[in-house]
Write a protein that holds these residues in place. Structure first.
Motif, mmCIF file in Angstrom:
data_model
loop_
_atom_site.group_PDB
_atom_site.id
_atom_site.type_symbol
_atom_site.label_atom_id
_atom_site.label_comp_id
_atom_site.label_asym_id
_atom_site.label_seq_id
_atom_site.Cartn_x
_atom_site.Cartn_y
_atom_site.Cartn_z
ATOM 1 N N SER A 10 0.825 -1.205 0.000
ATOM 2 C CA SER A 10 0.000 0.000 0.000
ATOM 3 C C SER A 10 0.863 1.260 0.000
ATOM 4 N N GLN A 11 1.935 1.236 0.822
ATOM 5 C CA GLN A 11 2.825 2.390 0.865
ATOM 6 C C GLN A 11 3.573 2.556 -0.457
ATOM 7 N N TYR A 14 1.282 4.182 -2.907
ATOM 8 C CA TYR A 14 1.093 5.595 -2.565
ATOM 9 C C TYR A 14 2.220 6.435 -3.165
ATOM 10 N N TRP A 15 3.469 6.000 -2.928
ATOM 11 C CA TRP A 15 4.606 6.796 -3.394
ATOM 12 C C TRP A 15 4.732 6.767 -4.915
ATOM 13 N N ASN A 17 2.263 6.682 -6.989
ATOM 14 C CA ASN A 17 1.263 7.644 -7.469
ATOM 15 C C ASN A 17 1.691 9.079 -7.174
ATOM 16 N N LYS A 18 2.229 9.283 -5.965
ATOM 17 C CA LYS A 18 2.581 10.637 -5.541
ATOM 18 C C LYS A 18 3.744 11.197 -6.354
ATOM 19 N N GLY A 134 -0.788 12.521 4.705
ATOM 20 C CA GLY A 134 -0.654 11.392 3.788
ATOM 21 C C GLY A 134 0.771 10.879 3.728
ATOM 22 N N HIS A 138 2.408 7.127 5.294
ATOM 23 C CA HIS A 138 3.097 6.162 4.422
ATOM 24 C C HIS A 138 4.610 6.307 4.520
#
Length: 922
Positions: A10-11, A14-15, A17-18, A134, A138
């Motif tokens: 999940s983390q 997240y990164w 996408n970010k 956010g 993460h």
């Protein structure tokens, strides 16, 4: 275990996408060249927010340390948005150790924020809060794995992803950042109801003055937002009134409202000088010399003819010929008759010449007999053209150019016996002096209109800057289609100086240029960096006694940026010959700033500044909203004052975009009547330095300077896109080596077979001037796109530096002659590997290179080599065979001579082609 893997995954998502897409580079512009190894943050500056400002900030945060941190981070992001000119900002923030569940090698994570200028600071604060939460949610993902995952290259001299870190010691562990390889760290501490701060940085890359200014502007941002949290980001105040005054008045105080004769005209000022010093030599061209009186009389005779033919005040007259004494006579005659001149380069492709003739609406064209044949194919589409005047020869009686019965052709007999006295002046300082066509992004050149007063102000401002007096002897070396040529032609004539006109071969070949400087006792020479570099290389190989230039006082550089190393090398060789690094757009009558270098600069200095405003001009660094930008912050270079021109000819739309009303009342001056106080937006990027000089940072749009010519990359793309088998293309300016800017075209074709580089270059050569032809072509299956859908220029592959992508197979040299030619080509073209079947022009060769190769091969091989031979035999193999066989047959003489003439403006070659239809040797 399964739950832990799920969290890690999940983390990771997240990164990914970010940090997807092109990552922005968030940093301040460095003051010095970045060292190859890491630069230790060995300097620090402490500062405190005032008691009242600290209290207001904490009140806004309602006493929460975390909320105070959010405000401080948000304010810094807003400041960095200005410094980077990017709404996408990344900084580093320390991990929140209270909620960290694993042992991380790196204690800092990236915070990426999108800044929308139209939202309020309050809304932006909520956005930053969500992003920080956010990121902290993460943070349990190894930073090194993230770098590898994103395939971000690691560097020994900087931190990956972010260069700036911001922390609050009340909630972060500062000691965990000691080994972080970033450029700047902002650390804050709330103590005794006051916010203290420290900025740590490396003095190897930043000056203390830069950091002090950041503190000042950062404090201004915080004061602006705490006074009104609902303020739009675009309305946040970065400059206080005193700071605005400093930019507007003190940085422009060198103007001092200099009184120059701007109400006069260039022709009247010349006549005044001709009356004072009639017997002084005014102009030299080879073996031909004219005194002031002789030059004035010849100009008067031609002016009388133009008046008799009906030239109206302010009307444009075309000059279509090579640079020589007659070109200067033509300029002065047009002015005396009340007109304005339009230089039309005879080496340009026919479609460009035809457009300039038609668009300028010239009724009169001054030319040479050798160019009449070239005109034959052009003037049928220029019905407004009424008279052609040849300045050099008597025209053969049987010449017939067109069926247009209203067009009359005259030769020098038409004016050589006319009165020699001065005509009554009809023009004034506010009238148009010239129009120069510059490259246009739509594929059509733009005509830039400049008045007499602007040109006069520029000339007299340079007289003051360079302390020029009557001994002033200027080398006229620039192409007539550039604004540099205007003051090279005319400036010496206003103070009893001398103009020395040299041809393109003399300028391009360092040995000949050096000899001209020495033999003609030149006082001032102005060169583009490419030619300056050649001269520098040549003189550095001479002995101290051989290289002496006792009369030269100034080396002026303009047209494009020059490296610190070249400037330092010159001053080491010639410590008494100062360098003037000039900058200015055609739209503002040439130079608007200048920086004098009289001693070598520090080796770690990044660039040569372009200096301070010239007299009676005001310079501004502005953002997209026409707001003043702080010192050190990059923005558009804009200029107001007497030099600003009248806009673009017959192009109201582009004129309104680039010439805007001056909103700064603090710098308004008493301009001549009928002169609006306008700001010209140059489209160039620059920033104020702390000492009041300006640093040039490149272009905002896709425009570059090549060998002193302005080039719109979009214009090249437009014409390249007209090739029937080109689906899409993009052209970029590549500068792998300092002082060596090259145009590279990336092409995606429609169908097989792929067009050859020779075919594409030949296609463009028919439509564009030589200086606009790409040096390299790279064929791609598709153009890389950024997430926005635009071409990702940073992702374009670099052209092969060893050998451009050619359709020929590499073949090594076979004998000593070919080895010598290969070595010469490689050095002049700056290509590391040349085969004997490679085409000179496919390797990026252009007309200046041809002249340089011609000179070098004659020196090395001791052969009777004509410049035309280099066009006839463009490969080393064919040239070598020519040397060995000396075959005199020349079935394609006429077409080859025409090609060379188009390239080099060889008037005599054109004359032979026009009137001698038989085989002969050049």
């Amino acid at each position: 275990m399964h739950l832990r893997k799920s969290k890690v995954f999940s983390q990771k998502i997240y990164w990914l996408n970010k940090l997807s897409g092109e990552l922005p580079e968030t940093n301040l512009i460095l003051d010095y060249i970045r060292p190859s190894l890491s630069s230790t943050k060995n300097k620090s500056v402490n500062f405190d927010l005032s008691h009242d400002l600290s209290q207001e900030t904490m009140k806004l945060a309602k006493g929460s340390y975390f909320s105070v941190y959010l405000i401080l981070v948000s304010a810094l992001n807003i400041l960095l948005q200005k410094y980077t000119r990017n709404n996408d900002v990344i900084v580093g923030i320390p991990i929140y150790e209270k909620i960290c569940t694993i042992d991380l090698s790196s204690k800092v994570i990236p915070l990426r924020i999108q800044i929308t200028p139209e939202i309020s600071f309050k809304d932006f604060l909520f956005q930053v809060k969500d992003s920080v939460i956010g990121a902290y949610s993460h943070q349990n993902y190894h930073f090194d794995e993230l770098i590898n995952l994103l395939k971000i290259p690691k560097s020994l001299n900087r931190c990956s992803i972010f260069d700036i870190v911001v922390l609050l010691e009340n909630i972060h562990n500062k000691n965990s950042l000691n080994h972080l390889n970033n450029d700047i760290t902002f650390s804050f501490l709330i103590n005794d109801k006051k916010i203290s701060a420290k900025i740590e940085y490396s003095e190897q890359i930043f000056q203390n003055e830069t950091i002090q200014l950041i503190i000042k502007y950062y404090t201004n941002v915080i004061e602006s937002i705490v006074s009104n949290i609902d303020t739009k980001i675009s309305d946040i105040v970065f400059l206080k009134d005193s700071e605005r005054y400093h930019l507007l008045k003190q940085f422009n105080d060198n103007n001092k409202n200099k009184e120059y004769p701007i109400e006069q005209t260039l022709n009247k000022l010349f006549e005044h000088q001709a009356n004072k010093t009639p017997n002084n030599i005014a102009v030299v061209d080879g073996q031909t010399k004219l005194t002031y009186q002789e030059l004035n009389e010849k100009a008067n005779q031609l002016a009388v003819m133009l008046r008799q033919l009906g030239l109206a005040k302010g009307e444009f007259v075309g000059i279509f010929k090579d640079r020589d004494i007659n070109f200067l006579i033509a300029i002065l005659a047009i002015y005396k008759a009340g007109g304005a001149y339009v230089p039309i380069d005879s080496t340009y492709p026919s479609n460009r010449i035809e457009y300039m003739l038609s668009n300028s609406e010239v009724n009169f064209l001054l030319t040479d007999t050798s160019l009449l044949t070239v005109l034959t194919h052009l003037i049928n589409n220029c019905p407004q053209l009424k008279s052609i005047i040849c300045l050099d020869e008597v025209i053969p009686e049987n010449i017939q150019l067109t069926h247009n019965q209203e067009l009359t052709i005259y030769d020098k007999l038409g004016f050589s016996n006319l009165p020699k006295e001065n005509l009554e002046a009809v023009n004034e300082g506010i009238d148009t002096a010239y129009m120069i066509y510059t490259s246009g992004s739509t594929g059509l050149p733009k005509g830039t209109v400049i008045r007499h007063d602007g040109a006069i102000n520029h000339i007299y401002a340079q007289f003051d800057q360079l302390e020029l007096r009557s001994e002033f002897c200027f080398l006229q070396s620039a192409s007539s289609s550039t604004d540099i040529s205007v003051w090279q032609f005319l400036a010496p004539l206003l103070i009893a100086g001398k103009t020395v006109i040299v041809d393109i071969e003399t300028v391009a070949i360092p040995e000949k240029l050096f000899k001209a400087l020495k033999s003609q006792k030149i006082t001032v020479v102005e060169l583009v960096p490419a030619l300056f570099g050649g001269l520098l290389e040549y003189t550095s190989q001479l002995t101290s006694q051989e290289r002496e230039l006792p009369d030269l006082k100034w080396m002026m550089l303009s047209g494009e940026s020059v490296s610190v190393s070249w400037v330092n090398k010159w001053l080491q060789i010639y410590p008494e010959i100062k360098i003037a690094n000039a900058y200015g757009p055609t739209e503002a009558a040439d130079d608007i700033t200048q920086f004098i270098v009289d001693k070598p600069l520090p080796e770690n200095q990044r660039t040569i500044p372009i200096g301070k405003p010239l007299a009676n001009l005001n310079l501004y660094i502005l953002d997209e909203q026409m707001k003043l930008l702080p010192i050190g912050v990059p923005g558009e270079i804009c200029v107001s004052g007497i030099g600003v021109g009248a806009g673009y000819w017959k192009n109201e739309e582009k004129t309104k975009l680039s010439f805007v009303t001056n909103p700064f009342t603090e710098t308004k001056k008493n301009l001549p009547r009928n002169r609006a106080d306008l700001i010209y937006k140059t489209g160039d990027l620059g920033r104020w330095l702390t000492d009041g000089n300006i640093e040039f940072l490149g272009r905002i749009d896709n425009q570059v300077k090549i060998r002193g010519f302005r080039v719109e990359l979009g214009e090249i793309e437009t014409f390249l896109g007209q090739h029937p088998n080109v689906r899409e293309n993009v052209v970029v300016a590549d500068q792998e080596e300092p002082d060596n800017l090259q145009l590279v075209a990336y092409v995606v074709v429609k169908t097989e077979p792929v067009p050859s580089i020779s075919e594409l270059r030949s296609f463009l050569r028919k439509k564009l001037p030589d200086h606009m032809l790409p040096s390299a072509f790279v064929m791609l299956e598709s153009l890389p796109l950024a997430p926005s859908g635009k071409v990702d220029r940073k992702a374009l592959p670099k052209p092969d530096n060893l050998r451009p992508e050619l359709e020929t197979t590499y073949v090594k040299p076979r004998n000593e002659v070919e080895h010598l030619i290969v070595d010469t080509w490689q050095k002049i073209l700056k290509v590391e590997k040349v085969g004997i079947q490679d085409n000179f022009f496919d390797l990026g060769g252009h007309s200046l290179n041809v002249l340089q190769v011609h000179s070098k091969l004659r020196e090395l091989l001791k052969v009777d080599l004509a410049i035309t031979d280099l066009f006839k035999y463009p490969t080393i193999s064919s040239l070598s065979n020519y040397f060995s066989q000396k075959d005199d047959s020349d079935e394609v003489f006429a077409s080859e001579t025409n090609q060379i003439s188009q390239k080099l403006g060889a008037g005599k070659a054109r004359l032979k082609q026009s009137f001698v239809r038989k085989k002969q040797s050049i």
